[in-house]
Design a protein around this motif. Structure first.
Motif, short mmCIF file in Angstrom:
data_model
loop_
_atom_site.label_atom_id
_atom_site.label_comp_id
_atom_site.label_asym_id
_atom_site.label_seq_id
_atom_site.Cartn_x
_atom_site.Cartn_y
_atom_site.Cartn_z
N GLU A 148 0.83 -1.21 0.00
CA GLU A 148 0.00 0.00 0.00
C GLU A 148 0.87 1.26 0.00
O GLU A 148 0.56 2.23 -0.71
CB GLU A 148 -0.95 0.00 1.19
CG GLU A 148 -2.06 -1.02 1.06
CD GLU A 148 -2.88 -1.21 2.33
OE1 GLU A 148 -2.50 -0.66 3.39
OE2 GLU A 148 -3.90 -1.92 2.26
N ASN A 149 1.96 1.24 0.77
CA ASN A 149 2.87 2.39 0.78
C ASN A 149 3.52 2.60 -0.59
O ASN A 149 3.67 3.73 -1.05
CB ASN A 149 3.94 2.22 1.85
CG ASN A 149 3.41 2.41 3.26
OD1 ASN A 149 2.39 3.05 3.47
ND2 ASN A 149 4.11 1.85 4.23
N LEU A 150 3.92 1.50 -1.23
CA LEU A 150 4.49 1.60 -2.58
C LEU A 150 3.46 2.17 -3.56
O LEU A 150 3.79 3.03 -4.38
CB LEU A 150 4.97 0.24 -3.07
CG LEU A 150 6.31 -0.24 -2.55
CD1 LEU A 150 6.55 -1.69 -2.95
CD2 LEU A 150 7.43 0.64 -3.06
N LEU A 151 2.24 1.68 -3.46
CA LEU A 151 1.20 2.16 -4.35
C LEU A 151 0.96 3.65 -4.16
O LEU A 151 0.86 4.40 -5.14
CB LEU A 151 -0.11 1.39 -4.11
CG LEU A 151 -1.31 1.82 -4.95
CD1 LEU A 151 -1.02 1.69 -6.43
CD2 LEU A 151 -2.54 1.01 -4.55
N ASP A 152 0.92 4.09 -2.92
CA ASP A 152 0.76 5.53 -2.65
C ASP A 152 1.90 6.32 -3.26
O ASP A 152 1.68 7.38 -3.86
CB ASP A 152 0.69 5.79 -1.14
CG ASP A 152 -0.60 5.30 -0.51
OD1 ASP A 152 -1.58 5.04 -1.24
OD2 ASP A 152 -0.62 5.17 0.74
#
Length: 97
Positions: A78-82
């Motif tokens: 999720e952090n990478l996607l953000d």
């Protein structure tokens, strides 16, 4: 698929858990295989370490039925996607170089 694996653990559905984890594993392997170390330099190396860490966490989560390890992988993804969303937005606005 990480969420699907977590739900499968809750339902004690081993085959579904394995299939979902396998799909995430395949995606991460593809991300590793597409890294360009000549262009990406240190960022590519860091991403490779992160992807490999997540793969290890998935393997352990599968073996141990660990929802905690799956949650860790999910948070990282999720952090990478953000981060990717911000980068794409900056490129679209002409901010990034």
């Amino acid at each position: 698929n990480v969420k699907k694996a977590t739900l499968a653990i809750d339902k004690n559905e081993r085959a579904a858990k394995g299939m979902a984890i396998g799909k995430v594993h395949d995606i991460l392997n593809e991300l590793v295989n597409t890294l360009d170390f000549k262009v990406g330099g240190d960022i590519a190396k860091d991403l490779e370490r992160l992807y490999n860490f997540m793969i290890e966490q998935l393997i352990q989560a599968n073996a141990e039925n660990s929802k905690e390890k799956l949650a860790s992988v999910q948070k990282l993804l999720e952090n990478l996607l953000d981060g990717w969303r911000v980068a794409v937005d900056q490129v679209n606005k002409g901010i990034a170089k």
